[in-house]
Design a protein around this motif. Structure first.
Motif, PDB file in Angstrom:
ATOM      1  N   GLY A  10       0.818  -1.197   0.000  1.00 15.85           N
ATOM      2  CA  GLY A  10       0.000   0.000   0.000  1.00 15.85           C
ATOM      3  C   GLY A  10       0.856   1.253   0.000  1.00 15.85           C
ATOM      4  N   ALA A  11       0.242   2.370  -0.355  1.00 15.10           N
ATOM      5  CA  ALA A  11       0.907   3.666  -0.315  1.00 15.10           C
ATOM      6  C   ALA A  11       0.326   4.455   0.855  1.00 15.10           C
ATOM      7  CB  ALA A  11       0.700   4.426  -1.623  1.00 15.10           C
ATOM      8  N   ALA A  12       1.140   4.619   1.913  1.00 14.07           N
ATOM      9  CA  ALA A  12       0.678   5.282   3.144  1.00 14.07           C
ATOM     10  C   ALA A  12      -0.607   4.615   3.616  1.00 14.07           C
ATOM     11  CB  ALA A  12       0.507   6.772   2.904  1.00 14.07           C
ATOM     12  N   ASN A  13      -1.619   5.413   3.957  1.00 11.78           N
ATOM     13  CA  ASN A  13      -2.929   4.863   4.313  1.00 11.78           C
ATOM     14  C   ASN A  13      -3.975   5.306   3.308  1.00 11.78           C
ATOM     15  OD1 ASN A  13      -3.036   7.556   4.977  1.00 11.78           O
ATOM     16  ND2 ASN A  13      -4.025   7.253   6.972  1.00 11.78           N
ATOM     17  N   VAL A  14      -3.508   5.537   2.065  1.00  7.34           N
ATOM     18  CA  VAL A  14      -4.379   6.100   1.025  1.00  7.34           C
ATOM     19  C   VAL A  14      -4.708   5.089  -0.064  1.00  7.34           C
ATOM     20  CG1 VAL A  14      -4.624   7.931  -0.691  1.00  7.34           C
ATOM     21  CG2 VAL A  14      -3.436   8.404   1.467  1.00  7.34           C
ATOM     22  N   VAL A  15      -3.683   4.479  -0.647  1.00  8.51           N
ATOM     23  CA  VAL A  15      -3.870   3.538  -1.756  1.00  8.51           C
ATOM     24  C   VAL A  15      -3.534   2.133  -1.274  1.00  8.51           C
ATOM     25  CG1 VAL A  15      -3.197   2.893  -4.097  1.00  8.51           C
ATOM     26  CG2 VAL A  15      -3.270   5.311  -3.430  1.00  8.51           C
ATOM     27  N   GLY A  16      -4.446   1.200  -1.470  1.00 15.59           N
ATOM     28  CA  GLY A  16      -4.250  -0.168  -1.004  1.00 15.59           C
ATOM     29  C   GLY A  16      -3.254  -0.950  -1.830  1.00 15.59           C
ATOM     30  N   PRO A  17      -2.829  -2.095  -1.333  1.00 13.04           N
ATOM     31  CA  PRO A  17      -1.898  -2.952  -2.072  1.00 13.04           C
ATOM     32  C   PRO A  17      -2.566  -3.601  -3.283  1.00 13.04           C
ATOM     33  CG  PRO A  17      -2.654  -4.070  -0.101  1.00 13.04           C
ATOM     34  CD  PRO A  17      -3.223  -2.687  -0.046  1.00 13.04           C
ATOM     35  N   LYS A  18      -1.734  -4.212  -4.127  1.00 11.06           N
ATOM     36  CA  LYS A  18      -2.247  -4.895  -5.324  1.00 11.06           C
ATOM     37  C   LYS A  18      -1.478  -6.192  -5.509  1.00 11.06           C
ATOM     38  CE  LYS A  18      -3.191  -4.145 -10.257  1.00 11.06           C
ATOM     39  NZ  LYS A  18      -3.094  -3.169 -11.385  1.00 11.06           N
ATOM     40  N   ILE A  19      -2.212  -7.260  -5.779  1.00 18.50           N
ATOM     41  CA  ILE A  19      -1.604  -8.573  -6.018  1.00 18.50           C
ATOM     42  C   ILE A  19      -2.186  -9.150  -7.307  1.00 18.50           C
ATOM     43  CG2 ILE A  19      -1.295 -10.924  -5.162  1.00 18.50           C
ATOM     44  CD1 ILE A  19      -1.546  -9.844  -2.326  1.00 18.50           C
TER      45      ILE A  19
ATOM     46  N   MET B 127      -6.201  -8.986  -5.629  1.00 19.99           N
ATOM     47  CA  MET B 127      -6.512  -8.015  -4.574  1.00 19.99           C
ATOM     48  C   MET B 127      -6.098  -6.620  -5.040  1.00 19.99           C
ATOM     49  SD  MET B 127      -5.355 -10.007  -1.064  1.00 19.99           S
ATOM     50  CE  MET B 127      -6.503  -9.079  -0.031  1.00 19.99           C
ATOM     51  N   SER B 128      -6.948  -5.651  -4.774  1.00 20.23           N
ATOM     52  CA  SER B 128      -6.629  -4.259  -5.116  1.00 20.23           C
ATOM     53  C   SER B 128      -7.692  -3.346  -4.525  1.00 20.23           C
ATOM     54  CB  SER B 128      -6.569  -4.050  -6.640  1.00 20.23           C
ATOM     55  OG  SER B 128      -7.869  -4.108  -7.195  1.00 20.23           O
ATOM     56  N   GLY B 129      -7.384  -2.057  -4.503  1.00 19.63           N
ATOM     57  CA  GLY B 129      -8.364  -1.084  -4.057  1.00 19.63           C
ATOM     58  C   GLY B 129      -9.569  -1.040  -4.965  1.00 19.63           C
TER      59      GLY B 129
ATOM     60  N   THR C  32       1.662  -5.381   2.896  1.00 25.04           N
ATOM     61  CA  THR C  32       1.175  -4.519   3.972  1.00 25.04           C
ATOM     62  C   THR C  32       0.460  -3.292   3.435  1.00 25.04           C
ATOM     63  OG1 THR C  32       3.328  -3.418   4.054  1.00 25.04           O
ATOM     64  CG2 THR C  32       2.948  -5.216   5.613  1.00 25.04           C
ATOM     65  N   TYR C  33      -0.393  -2.754   4.286  1.00 23.26           N
ATOM     66  CA  TYR C  33      -1.105  -1.506   3.989  1.00 23.26           C
ATOM     67  C   TYR C  33      -1.246  -0.731   5.286  1.00 23.26           C
ATOM     68  CZ  TYR C  33      -4.954   1.514   2.328  1.00 23.26           C
ATOM     69  OH  TYR C  33      -5.752   2.578   1.990  1.00 23.26           O
ATOM     70  N   ASP C  34      -0.750   0.495   5.303  1.00 17.67           N
ATOM     71  CA  ASP C  34      -0.750   1.358   6.481  1.00 17.67           C
ATOM     72  C   ASP C  34       0.203   0.789   7.529  1.00 17.67           C
ATOM     73  OD1 ASP C  34      -1.205   3.160   8.472  1.00 17.67           O
ATOM     74  OD2 ASP C  34      -3.357   2.830   8.628  1.00 17.67           O
ATOM     75  N   ASP C  35      -0.281  -0.068   8.427  1.00 13.73           N
ATOM     76  CA  ASP C  35       0.591  -0.686   9.430  1.00 13.73           C
ATOM     77  C   ASP C  35       0.298  -2.179   9.500  1.00 13.73           C
ATOM     78  OD1 ASP C  35       2.276  -1.203  11.639  1.00 13.73           O
ATOM     79  OD2 ASP C  35       0.572  -0.973  12.994  1.00 13.73           O
ATOM     80  N   GLY C  36       1.325  -2.980   9.267  1.00 13.39           N
ATOM     81  CA  GLY C  36       1.124  -4.428   9.278  1.00 13.39           C
ATOM     82  C   GLY C  36       1.863  -5.134  10.394  1.00 13.39           C
ATOM     83  N   ALA C  37       2.329  -4.383  11.406  1.00 13.80           N
ATOM     84  CA  ALA C  37       3.224  -5.014  12.374  1.00 13.80           C
ATOM     85  C   ALA C  37       2.856  -4.854  13.844  1.00 13.80           C
ATOM     86  CB  ALA C  37       4.640  -4.476  12.175  1.00 13.80           C
ATOM     87  N   THR C  38       2.098  -3.836  14.200  1.00 14.67           N
ATOM     88  CA  THR C  38       1.904  -3.527  15.626  1.00 14.67           C
ATOM     89  C   THR C  38       1.371  -4.707  16.429  1.00 14.67           C
ATOM     90  OG1 THR C  38       1.604  -1.160  15.202  1.00 14.67           O
ATOM     91  CG2 THR C  38       0.661  -2.024  17.243  1.00 14.67           C
ATOM     92  N   LYS C  39       0.399  -5.432  15.903  1.00 14.61           N
ATOM     93  CA  LYS C  39      -0.200  -6.543  16.649  1.00 14.61           C
ATOM     94  C   LYS C  39       0.482  -7.887  16.404  1.00 14.61           C
ATOM     95  CE  LYS C  39      -3.469  -4.409  18.900  1.00 14.61           C
ATOM     96  NZ  LYS C  39      -4.892  -4.623  18.680  1.00 14.61           N
ATOM     97  N   LEU C  40       1.480  -7.913  15.537  1.00 16.68           N
ATOM     98  CA  LEU C  40       2.178  -9.173  15.287  1.00 16.68           C
ATOM     99  C   LEU C  40       2.905  -9.622  16.547  1.00 16.68           C
ATOM    100  CD1 LEU C  40       3.897  -8.888  11.776  1.00 16.68           C
ATOM    101  CD2 LEU C  40       1.951 -10.322  12.418  1.00 16.68           C
ATOM    102  N   ASN C  41       2.736 -10.888  16.914  1.00 11.75           N
ATOM    103  CA  ASN C  41       3.480 -11.425  18.046  1.00 11.75           C
ATOM    104  C   ASN C  41       4.487 -12.458  17.548  1.00 11.75           C
ATOM    105  OD1 ASN C  41       1.949 -13.697  17.484  1.00 11.75           O
ATOM    106  ND2 ASN C  41       0.602 -13.467  19.260  1.00 11.75           N
TER     107      ASN C  41
END
Length: 217
Positions: A66-75, A83-85, A139-148
Motif C-alpha cells: 500500500g501507499a501510506a494509508n491512502v492507496v491499497g496494495p495490489k496482487i 486483490m486491489s483497491g 502490507t497496507y498502512d501498518d502491518g506489524a503492531t499486533k504481530l506477536n
C-alpha cells in the motif's frame, strides 16, 4: 491597368501555390505519422505487466504494498488481479492471497488488521494453510503492531526472512509457500524512517515481480 491586372494575377497564383504547398506538406506529415503508427512494432506485454515472460511451469506474479494509508496494495497472478483497491477487497494490516501451487488457481484472499485488530484470527488462518499453497502478502498502512512471536514464526516458516524485523508502518511484500524447504527469494522490505520516508509517516511503496515455480508431484 494591364500592369495592375498582371500583378493581381501573379499574387493570386503565388497564394494558390503557397496554399497548395502547405496542404501537401501537412498531408505528407499526417501520412508519415499514420504509416508509422500502422507499421510500428508494439512491445510485447507479459502477464501481470511483468518485464519478461516466465518460463514454462512457472506462474507470473506482480505485487505492490500500500501507499501510506491512502492507496491499497495490489496482487496479480497469471494476469488475474486478486486483490486491489479497485476490487475493494484490501484493508489495513496484512493482505494475503493464497494460490494453488499446482494449478495457479486462486484459493482465498483476506486481510487482517494489525493495528486495531486481533492477531488470533490471523494466526488461525496461517495455521490452516495447506502444504503446496503459494502465499502472497502485502502490507497496507501498518502491518506489524499486533504481530506477536507466534505469528512471525509462522510467516518465517513460509520462507520469509524480513518478518522478524517488520516494524510499525514498514512497507513489505512477500511471496512464499507452505512446506517450502528454503528461504524465499521473493521479498521486499522498506523500513519506516522519518529521514527517508517518501510520504509523511510512511516509506515509499515497494513493488515486486517474478515467476513462481509450479509445484511438481
Amino acid at each position: 491597368m494591364r500592369v495592375a491586372g498582371a500583378v493581381k494575377l501573379v499574387v493570386a497564383v503565388s497564394i494558390f501555390l503557397l496554399t497548395f504547398y502547405v496542404i501537401s506538406q501537412v498531408f505528407e506529415i499526417k501520412m508519415d505519422t499514420n504509416l508509422g503508427s500502422l507499421f510500428a512494432t508494439k512491445p510485447p506485454r507479459y502477464k501481470c505487466g511483468i518485464s519478461k515472460a516466465c518460463p514454462e511451469k512457472h506462474f507470473a506474479f506482480k505485487m505492490a504494498s500500500g501507499a501510506a494509508n491512502v492507496v491499497g496494495p495490489k496482487i496479480c497472478v497469471e494476469d488475474n488481479v486478486l486483490m486491489s483497491g479497485v476490487k475493494n477487497n484490501v484493508g489495513r494490516g496484512i493482505n494475503i492471497a493464497l494460490i494453488n501451487g499446482k494449478t495457479g488457481e486462486a484459493l482465498d484472499t483476506k486481510f487482517f488488521d494489525m493495528w486495531g485488530g486481533d492477531v488470533a484470527p490471523f494466526i488461525d488462518f496461517l495455521k490452516s494453510i495447506q502444504d503446496g499453497t503459494v502465499v502472497l502478502m502485502g502490507t497496507y498502512d501498518d502491518g506489524a503492531t499486533k504481530l506477536n512471536e507466534e505469528a512471525r514464526k509462522l510467516i518465517a516458516e513460509l520462507g520469509s526472512t524480513s518478518i522478524t524485523n517488520l516494524g510499525f508502518r514498514d512497507n513489505w511484500v512477500f511471496c512464499g509457500g507452505k512446506g517450502i524447504k528454503t528461504k524465499s527469494p521473493f521479498e521486499q522490505h522498506i523500513k519506516n524512517n522519518k529521514d527517508t520516508n517518501k510520504y509523511e509517516g510512511w516509506p515509499e511503496v515497494v513493488e515486486m515481480e517474478g515467476c513462481i515455480p509450479q509445484k511438481q508431484d
